[in-house]
Design a protein around this motif. Structure first.
Motif: not given
Lengths: 574, 386
Positions: B99-110, B174-179
């Motif tokens: 959730i916290a990682a900046p989405s600019s990193l790209g989903g695969v890397l995160i 429930v928590t917020r979902p993973v992007p």
């Protein structure tokens, strides 16, 4: 009437004859009778036969005039001979009352009991036998003499009139021994007959009215009034029995597991009482017979006085520079805070066997642990191949050529549930030596390892079906072969051999001795820690005597039993 | 363990499962349900039904991750029973990273970073009790289980606390979902990347156990720690490493569970998976191949327990009963087949080799731990140090 006796009793453990046609009988009740002999003479086995715990292969036990053949073992158990073991088998988390009540149905109501009721009951019993122990105390909090008192109470409370005490003094501090003896005397006047198995002549003299001597599983002195026999005579009987033939000595030793469980701990190092197993036997010409089997035996006992008294002060030996291993003024403290080694020094040169002699529990274990790396010295240094390894790991020491044949085979030397090749290669793999092709940077080839394990097994003529079979499927002698295959290899520079032939038969003993001699010839140093004097005499180039953690004497061949015995129990000769 | 022993152990496991199935069938029949119908329901729910196999595999994955690591600890004689907590630790940390990682990193890397972070978190969660065990001889069964309780509450905290979903109107927090971009699988729980991860972990552990000095030493320590120390094994290092490996794979499994099929954390999710995984490790006789097979079996039972109530009217707890039977039959010592030594001894509460045994058994009314032999310094410094 015969209070207790046996006729022609034979007990074998596998190939080993523990009792060889023993016939004994005691007539007088309400007295204390002693049974003495060296380690492995068969005393404990005899006790167990009397109590119906070990079944004789042949012969009868006689209790109160009634004969019990081996088939009558169940009846014999009920005949009322109670054995008080040298190690106490009481549950530590029970109270005294609970431990005494255990397995008894009396005093309970259909299996239910009230704590208060059994505590009152057993407090009364303990008091009536003259023991001042609280019935609600926990077993784990009791001192050894109190544990013994509980065991004796248990035996007496079963209504038994015959009590066999196996090494009752071995576990007691010296000051508690007199108390035990006084108690036994009082109980004897009430008609209880005691049989005590003993090691120390002084104790025998203090308590027993008759003495019988066993040696090599045979009776060498039938029950004899103490007043009619001298200490010297008894000592000679004990010693010559063992010196008569190395065959019986070695073979009886093979039952070490069953007999003579060793209980002396570090606290048992009282210097006063003369331990008959090392006591004097002058001019036993039988020793010469030994030399047939083991050429290293000193031919002429009684010739030489103490070794070099100048060395007894704990100074490192001369020419220490060339030593493969030096222990320099090492002191240790055991876990209980007792003293282990006291500024102890010893060195071993290449091509030399140095024997460590001493009554068990005088710091031998601490010495071995410090050298092997299982315990760190509090003071002093351990030098291996010129390098100070006092605080190095076991693996580092092994890479420098340290090898170790432990006395406690099943826990320290082998893993019974591991396969043969794993056992043979355990140290090389774990410490990283002698496995050049098979282990590279932590990666190993099981195939190559197994092959080199098998090569070791072949070299030592281990009989096995598959090197993948579990260790527990092998016999004792074969197990020790595997230990040798691992510990006596080309890389061995210092071999610490701790009771290496304990529990082995004659063939196994010869194999071990041969291996150690060959290692010496090929330039390795050997530190031999043994309680078997014949073994020490047969192999050692030098004997260092340890007493209370201190080096008290150094002896050189030809060895003299008298001098050694004296050094082991009282220290340096004046 | 050579192949003969391996075969005997494996055979014992298979037999235990079959006997459990037979007993359960009788019990179901007695309860008024047709055993035949039950088993055909299980078969449909786990294998033949549409999507059933996928569900089975989906539940097998986390079990496989956890159980492979548990097997390593058990082989070393360390009874790490807290895989549940390590699984949770991995899941929580992966969720945070996801959730916290900046989405600019790209989903695969995160996703990759989240998995690594989860695995490391699981390892740390396991190493703390490991340190206590190795350096202070604190019983690891108790500490690892206690750490699982802590993790339970962390899950609760996370699901009702900082990451609580504002959208949730259900009864369970429930928590917020993973992007979506960070998810490694859809809610079906099966994807190529997860299959690759399972295969990689299984291969790595197999290789570690069979082809490295570490594996050799783990086995030695498990069978006789004192002997191992005398041979030059550094027991503390080995012990810590086994704790770390168990935590690592459990944490990785936890991360994948959250990043994959679940997508978020709800209070009390996968509540018994850690204990089931211990059973999987035991049924799989602590061998990598066996563990994978056992994971599929238990994954299948889980899948069926979801399906059964709908198909046959049997409550899903009927399969809990079956699981209980299997664990009973697998852990009981029934005299047939054999167990890897280190497990059977620990399960029976017996000392491992290398501890002193009671001396005078015939006379014994307990273990003479107060005897002077026991107290002599021959064994204690060692026992203390392991």
């Amino acid at each position: 009437m015969v209070v207790l006796g046996c006729r022609d009793v034979l007990v074998k453990f596998g190939e080993t004859v523990a009792l060889d046609g023993v016939t004994l009988s005691w007539q007088s009740a309400g007295t204390v009778h002693a049974i003495v002999g060296q380690n492995g003479a068969g005393k404990t086995t005899l006790c167990r036969v009397f109590a119906g715990l070990t079944r004789a292969d042949h012969g009868q036990v006689i209790v109160g005039g009634v004969e019990y053949p081996p088939s009558g073992q169940a009846r014999l158990r009920k005949a009322g001979v109670e054995l008080v073991h040298q190690t106490f088998a009481l549950p530590p988390h029970f109270t005294v009352a609970e431990a005494l009540q255990l397995f008894r149905s009396d005093g309970t109501r259909g299996g239910f009991y009230r704590r208060g009721a059994i505590e009152r009951r057993w407090a009364g019993q303990l008091e009536s036998f003259g023991f001042s122990i609280r019935a609600d105390a926990f077993i784990r909090d009791l001192a050894p003499e109190q544990l013994q008192a509980v065991e004796i109470t248990r035996a007496l409370a079963s209504g038994s009139r015959i009590i066999v005490l196996d090494e009752p003094t071995a576990v007691l501090p010296p000051e508690a021994i007199d108390g035990l003896f006084a108690r036994l005397r009082v109980l004897a006047t009430q008609g209880i007959t005691f049989f005590v198995v003993m090691h120390k002549l002084r104790d025998v003299r203090a308590i027993a009215e008759t003495v019988a001597v066993l040696a090599g599983g045979k009776v060498v002195l039938p029950p004899t009034e103490m007043s009619t026999i001298s200490d010297t005579e008894i000592a000679r009987l004990i010693m010559t029995g063992s010196a008569q033939s190395s065959v019986s000595g070695a073979s009886v030793r093979a039952m070490g597991l069953h007999d003579e469980g060793r209980t002396l701990d570090d606290g048992g190092s009282e210097a006063g009482p003369l331990d008959v197993s090392v006591a004097v036997a002058q001019g036993d010409d039988e020793v010469a017979q030994d030399s047939g089997a083991s050429p290293m035996v000193a031919q002429d006992s009684g010739a030489s006085p103490m070794g070099d008294p100048a060395l007894a002060g704990g100074q490192p030996d001369s020419s220490a520079s060339s030593a493969i291993m030096r222990v320099e003024h090492v002191s240790t403290v055991t876990r209980e805070g007792r003293r282990g080694l006291q500024a102890f020094s010893v060195d071993v040169h290449p091509g030399e066997v140095v024997g460590i002699a001493g009554v068990e529990g005088n710091g031998q274990q601490a010495l071995v642990d410090v050298i092997v790396g299982l315990e760190a010295p509090r003071e002093g240094h351990v030098i291996l191949d010129g390098r100070d390894v006092s605080h190095e790991r076991v693996a580092v020491r092994r890479r420098l050529g340290l090898r170790y044949i432990p006395a406690d085979r099943q826990s320290r030397a082998i893993s019974l549930s591991s396969s043969l090749w794993v056992n043979a290669m355990a140290a090389p793999v774990s410490s990283g030596y002698g496995v050049s092709g098979a282990v590279r940077r932590g990666f190993l080839s099981e195939r190559l390892l197994r092959r080199s394990g098998e090569e070791r097994l072949r070299r030592w003529q281990v009989r096995y079906a598959s090197s993948g079979q579990a260790m527990r499927e092998l016999s004792g002698g074969n197990l020790q072969r595997i230990v040798l295959a691992r510990e006596v290899d080309e890389g061995a520079r210092l071999i610490v051999a701790e009771q290496p032939t304990q529990g082995l038969d004659l063939g196994g003993t010869e194999l071990v001795w041969d291996a150690l001699r060959r290692a010496r010839r090929s330039g390795a140093g050997v530190l031999l820690v043994s309680s078997d004097l014949d073994e020490l005499f047969a192999l050692s180039d030098r004997l260092v005597v340890i007493l209370g953690g201190e080096r008290v004497a150094v002896l050189r061949p030809p060895y003299d039993r008298t001098a050694l015995g004296q050094a082991m129990v009282v220290g340096a000769a004046s | 363990m050579n192949w003969r022993h391996g075969l005997a152990s494996g055979g014992r496991s298979v037999a235990a499962v079959l006997v459990a199935l037979a007993i359960a069938a009788v019990a179901f029949d007695a309860g008024g349900y047709s055993a035949g119908g039950t088993w055909s329901g299980v078969l449909t729910g786990a294998v033949t039904g549409s999507g059933s196999l996928e569900t089975t595999i989906r539940y097998a994955f986390p079990l496989a991750f956890i159980a492979i690591g548990v097997a390593v600890s058990f082989r070393g004689g360390f009874f790490n029973a807290g895989a549940q907590g390590q699984f949770y630790a991995g899941g929580i940390v992966a969720l945070f990273v996801g959730i916290a990682a900046p989405s600019s990193l790209g989903g695969v890397l995160i996703a990759f970073l989240a998995m690594v972070a989860g695995a490391v978190a699981g390892a740390l969660w396991s190493v703390i009790p490991g340190l206590l065990r190795v350096y202070f001889n604190v019983n690891e069964v108790i500490t690892t289980l206690m750490f699982s309780f802590i993790a339970d509450y962390l899950v609760e905290y996370v699901s009702i606390g900082p990451l609580k979903s504002s959208a949730g109107a259900g009864q369970v927090a429930v928590t917020r979902p993973v992007p979506a971009a960070v998810r490694v699988t859809s809610s079906s729980g099966v994807s190529v990347s997860v299959v690759v991860a399972v295969v990689l972990v299984a291969a790595a552990v197999w290789w570690l156990l069979r082809r490295t000095r570490f594996g050799f030493e783990v086995g030695l320590v498990g069978r006789n720690p004192i002997m191992a120390e005398v041979q030059g094994v550094e027991i503390q290092r080995i012990g810590l490493a086994t704790f770390a490996i168990t935590g690592f794979t459990a944490g990785l499994g936890g991360a994948i569970e959250v990043l994959g099929p679940l997508g978020s954390i709800s209070n009390g999710y996968d509540a018994n998976i850690g204990l089931t995984a211990i059973l999987v490790a035991l049924v799989g006789v602590l061998a990598v191949g066996g563990v994978l097979a056992a994971a599929v079996l238990f994954g299948g039972l889980t899948a069926a327990s979801v399906f059964l109530p709908i198909a046959t009217g049997l409550p899903s707890t009927s399969l809990v009963f079956l699981t209980g039977l299997i664990s009973f039959l697998v852990t009981a010592r029934l005299g047939w087949g054999r167990w890897p030594h280190e497990v059977s001894q620990r399960l029976r509460g017996m000392p491992r080799e290398g501890r002193r045994r009671p001396l005078a058994l015939e006379h014994a009314i307990g273990t003479p731990s107060t005897s002077s032999t026991e107290r002599s310094d021959s064994s204690e410094p060692l026992e203390r140090s392991i």
